[in-house]
Write a protein that holds these residues in place. Structure first.
Motif, PDB file in Angstrom:
ATOM      1  N   ASP A 193       0.817  -1.350   0.000  1.00 53.71           N
ATOM      2  CA  ASP A 193      -0.117  -0.025   0.018  1.00 53.71           C
ATOM      3  C   ASP A 193       0.813   1.217   0.116  1.00 53.71           C
ATOM      4  O   ASP A 193       0.429   2.474  -0.119  1.00 53.71           O
ATOM      5  CB  ASP A 193      -0.920   0.016   1.081  1.00 53.71           C
ATOM      6  CG  ASP A 193      -1.885  -1.259   1.177  1.00 53.71           C
ATOM      7  OD1 ASP A 193      -2.152  -1.668   0.031  1.00 53.71           O
ATOM      8  OD2 ASP A 193      -2.533  -1.489   2.171  1.00 53.71           O
ATOM      9  N   ALA A 194       2.310   1.183   0.378  1.00 54.59           N
ATOM     10  CA  ALA A 194       2.959   2.328   0.123  1.00 54.59           C
ATOM     11  C   ALA A 194       3.162   2.841  -1.114  1.00 54.59           C
ATOM     12  O   ALA A 194       3.665   4.063  -1.415  1.00 54.59           O
ATOM     13  CB  ALA A 194       4.452   2.156   0.848  1.00 54.59           C
ATOM     14  N   VAL A 195       2.891   2.068  -2.030  1.00 52.20           N
ATOM     15  CA  VAL A 195       3.227   2.429  -3.713  1.00 52.20           C
ATOM     16  C   VAL A 195       1.742   3.237  -3.869  1.00 52.20           C
ATOM     17  O   VAL A 195       0.542   2.613  -3.667  1.00 52.20           O
ATOM     18  CB  VAL A 195       3.383   1.179  -4.634  1.00 52.20           C
ATOM     19  CG1 VAL A 195       3.388   1.672  -5.890  1.00 52.20           C
ATOM     20  CG2 VAL A 195       4.633   0.512  -4.113  1.00 52.20           C
ATOM     21  N   ARG A 196       1.975   4.312  -4.199  1.00 52.49           N
ATOM     22  CA  ARG A 196       0.602   5.233  -4.712  1.00 52.49           C
ATOM     23  C   ARG A 196       0.294   4.969  -6.110  1.00 52.49           C
ATOM     24  O   ARG A 196       1.062   4.927  -6.908  1.00 52.49           O
ATOM     25  CB  ARG A 196       0.968   6.542  -4.516  1.00 52.49           C
ATOM     26  CG  ARG A 196      -0.163   7.583  -4.521  1.00 52.49           C
ATOM     27  CD  ARG A 196       0.033   8.713  -3.640  1.00 52.49           C
ATOM     28  NE  ARG A 196      -0.278   8.712  -2.301  1.00 52.49           N
ATOM     29  CZ  ARG A 196       0.047   9.847  -1.384  1.00 52.49           C
ATOM     30  NH1 ARG A 196       0.654  10.849  -1.805  1.00 52.49           N
ATOM     31  NH2 ARG A 196      -0.263   9.647  -0.083  1.00 52.49           N
ATOM     32  N   GLY A 197      -0.887   4.684  -6.260  1.00 54.55           N
ATOM     33  CA  GLY A 197      -1.365   4.465  -7.889  1.00 54.55           C
ATOM     34  C   GLY A 197      -0.880   3.248  -8.084  1.00 54.55           C
ATOM     35  O   GLY A 197      -0.685   2.122  -7.489  1.00 54.55           O
ATOM     36  N   HIS A 198      -0.654   2.907  -9.502  1.00 53.79           N
ATOM     37  CA  HIS A 198      -0.417   1.545 -10.146  1.00 53.79           C
ATOM     38  C   HIS A 198      -1.212   0.666  -9.694  1.00 53.79           C
ATOM     39  O   HIS A 198      -0.880  -0.522  -9.159  1.00 53.79           O
ATOM     40  CB  HIS A 198       1.183   1.415  -9.681  1.00 53.79           C
ATOM     41  CG  HIS A 198       2.067   2.563 -10.326  1.00 53.79           C
ATOM     42  ND1 HIS A 198       2.346   2.748 -11.764  1.00 53.79           N
ATOM     43  CD2 HIS A 198       2.508   3.609  -9.875  1.00 53.79           C
ATOM     44  CE1 HIS A 198       3.145   3.661 -11.893  1.00 53.79           C
ATOM     45  NE2 HIS A 198       3.301   4.403 -10.682  1.00 53.79           N
ATOM     46  N   HIS A 199      -2.690   0.752  -9.662  1.00 55.94           N
ATOM     47  CA  HIS A 199      -3.573  -0.169  -9.110  1.00 55.94           C
ATOM     48  C   HIS A 199      -3.503  -1.387  -9.912  1.00 55.94           C
ATOM     49  O   HIS A 199      -3.651  -2.656  -9.329  1.00 55.94           O
ATOM     50  CB  HIS A 199      -4.821   0.538  -8.962  1.00 55.94           C
ATOM     51  CG  HIS A 199      -5.109   1.585  -7.988  1.00 55.94           C
ATOM     52  ND1 HIS A 199      -6.221   2.388  -7.788  1.00 55.94           N
ATOM     53  CD2 HIS A 199      -3.998   2.150  -6.999  1.00 55.94           C
ATOM     54  CE1 HIS A 199      -6.030   3.073  -6.866  1.00 55.94           C
ATOM     55  NE2 HIS A 199      -4.617   2.895  -6.479  1.00 55.94           N
ATOM     56  N   ARG A 237      -0.184  -3.575  -8.733  1.00 52.68           N
ATOM     57  CA  ARG A 237      -0.451  -3.913  -7.342  1.00 52.68           C
ATOM     58  C   ARG A 237      -1.663  -4.667  -7.131  1.00 52.68           C
ATOM     59  O   ARG A 237      -1.776  -5.705  -6.237  1.00 52.68           O
ATOM     60  CB  ARG A 237      -0.816  -2.543  -6.586  1.00 52.68           C
ATOM     61  CG  ARG A 237      -1.003  -2.628  -4.847  1.00 52.68           C
ATOM     62  CD  ARG A 237      -0.526  -1.290  -4.305  1.00 52.68           C
ATOM     63  NE  ARG A 237      -0.994  -0.408  -4.781  1.00 52.68           N
ATOM     64  CZ  ARG A 237      -2.073   0.193  -4.042  1.00 52.68           C
ATOM     65  NH1 ARG A 237      -2.705  -0.271  -3.062  1.00 52.68           N
ATOM     66  NH2 ARG A 237      -2.372   1.497  -4.326  1.00 52.68           N
ATOM     67  N   SER A 249     -11.234   3.906  -6.841  1.00 53.13           N
ATOM     68  CA  SER A 249     -11.047   3.448  -5.595  1.00 53.13           C
ATOM     69  C   SER A 249     -12.463   3.419  -4.804  1.00 53.13           C
ATOM     70  O   SER A 249     -13.414   4.021  -5.383  1.00 53.13           O
ATOM     71  CB  SER A 249     -10.226   4.559  -4.799  1.00 53.13           C
ATOM     72  OG  SER A 249     -11.062   5.739  -4.675  1.00 53.13           O
TER      73      SER A 249
END
Ligand code: MG
Length: 368
Positions: free
Chosen positions: A83-89, A92, A236
């Protein structure tokens, strides 16, 4: 969560049975990125919900590859939160779905049961790409109705809308569900053209305006009778909540690749249930790996509008898994552990065009 000892990435390529055209792109073959995680007890699979080009969503298969290699897989091996990575859903989501699949396979629990499925079959819906002429679209739709589909979604675009929808309705009769999807190709200036769709009993007008045009969608909803659905906008559970609360949509298309994985998709579903909005399961021409996840998700009780749930044969002659088949207009929700399906080694080998393998004992993942 079990210890992940290795991660594999498979770039695969499957021919489509026929080109698929939307308001913004034409797809002639399906490139996909499959993630396999190997734990001490099991392996699990995920599919990256992105495309080759950033014409539908900002992420691409190549950007997902980089983020998996340089950020997500190292974090997974280190036991850190993704979850520390923002975006790039999409990237992830694929990795977290693969980990979830491995955990569920080790526990002997099906994904559908884990997510809270309320049914063992889901109604199928077929998406039709933009046609060249209304008569051709009507003929194509008639072919799918003969196969047993009772719900369809037509891609529309400025200049390719009212007469196409009219021809489809005439071919389908009044009982078949018709949805339309504009992939954000209109503006508020097109309100009269979009209002003309009211005459054809369209269940949902999906993403008429740009993904970030929340208030314009709310204005449009006051001007037309057809319920508005949002798809590209829904990145989201929070965005879904705000979209419904602002009156921008009454139908929420949920894609695990856009919201960041199956558990995020379930949270988005829960938001819809709480807000009284209809959820629909959104598809992205998935291979059997993504399709199994999509079918399990669509079995949740809040998915009250038919989603993009077609048989594998709609897109592929040969999928990488056992194909999903239509039975009386429905698809069966897998009941085996995890996804309940996995790529068949022979088929996977045949369509793999590139592969990477990372092992957790290494300090940093490295291609092989
Ligand atoms: Mg859509």
């Amino acid at each position: 969560m079990q210890r992940v000892v290795a991660v594999d990435l498979f770039r695969i390529r499957l021919p489509l049975t026929k080109p698929f055209r939307t308001a913004r792109s034409t797809t002639t073959r399906k490139d996909a990125l499959l993630v396999r995680v190997v734990t001490d007890d099991a392996e699990g699979w995920g599919e990256v919900g992105a495309e080759v080009s950033p014409t539908y969503a900002p992420e691409t298969l190549d950007s997902a590859h980089l983020v998996l290699r340089d950020e997500l897989v190292p974090r997974l091996f280190a036991g850190a939160s993704l979850d520390a990575v923002r975006g790039h859903h999409a990237a992830r989501g694929a990795l977290s779905n693969a980990v979830l699949d491995a955990d569920l396979r080790a526990e002997g629990v099906s994904l559908a049961a884990f997510l809270g499925a309320a049914r063992d079959h889901v109604d199928a819906g077929v998406a039709l790409g933009r046609g060249d002429d209304p008569a051709g679209l009507a003929a194509e739709l008639s072919g799918y109705l003969e196969q047993g589909y009772r719900s369809c979604k037509l891609k529309i675009a400025p200049g390719h809308d009212v007469e196409f929808v009219a021809a489809a309705r005439a071919a389908a009769g009044s009982d078949v569900v018709i949805q339309v999807d504009a992939n954000g190709s209109y503006t508020l200036d097109d309100r009269d053209q979009l209002a003309a769709l009211d005459a054809f009993g369209v269940q949902c007008l999906e993403q008429p305006l740009a993904p970030d045009a929340l208030l314009d969608h709310a204005r449009l909803a006051e001007l037309i009778g057809t319920p508005i659905g949002l798809d590209e906008t829904i990145t989201s559970a929070t965005v879904a909540r705000d979209a419904v609360a602002s009156g921008a949509c009454s139908v929420v298309s949920i894609k695990a690749g856009l919201v960041g994985g199956l558990e995020a998709a379930r949270r988005t579903h829960d938001v819809c249930v709480a807000a009284g909005a209809d959820a629909r399961a959104g598809g992205m021409l998935e291979t059997g790996v993504g399709r199994a996840a999509l079918v399990a998700l669509a079995a949740l009780p809040g998915f009250t509008v038919t989603g993009d749930l077609s048989a594998s044969s709609r897109y592929f002659e040969h999928d990488v898994t056992e194909p999903f088949e239509l039975h009386a207009g429905r698809l069966t929700v897998p009941t085996g552990p995890g996804l309940g399906v996995a790529p068949l080694p022979d088929l996977l080998a045949r369509c793999t065009i590139a592969r990477e393998h990372w092992i957790s004992s290494e300090k940093a993942p490295r291609g092989r």
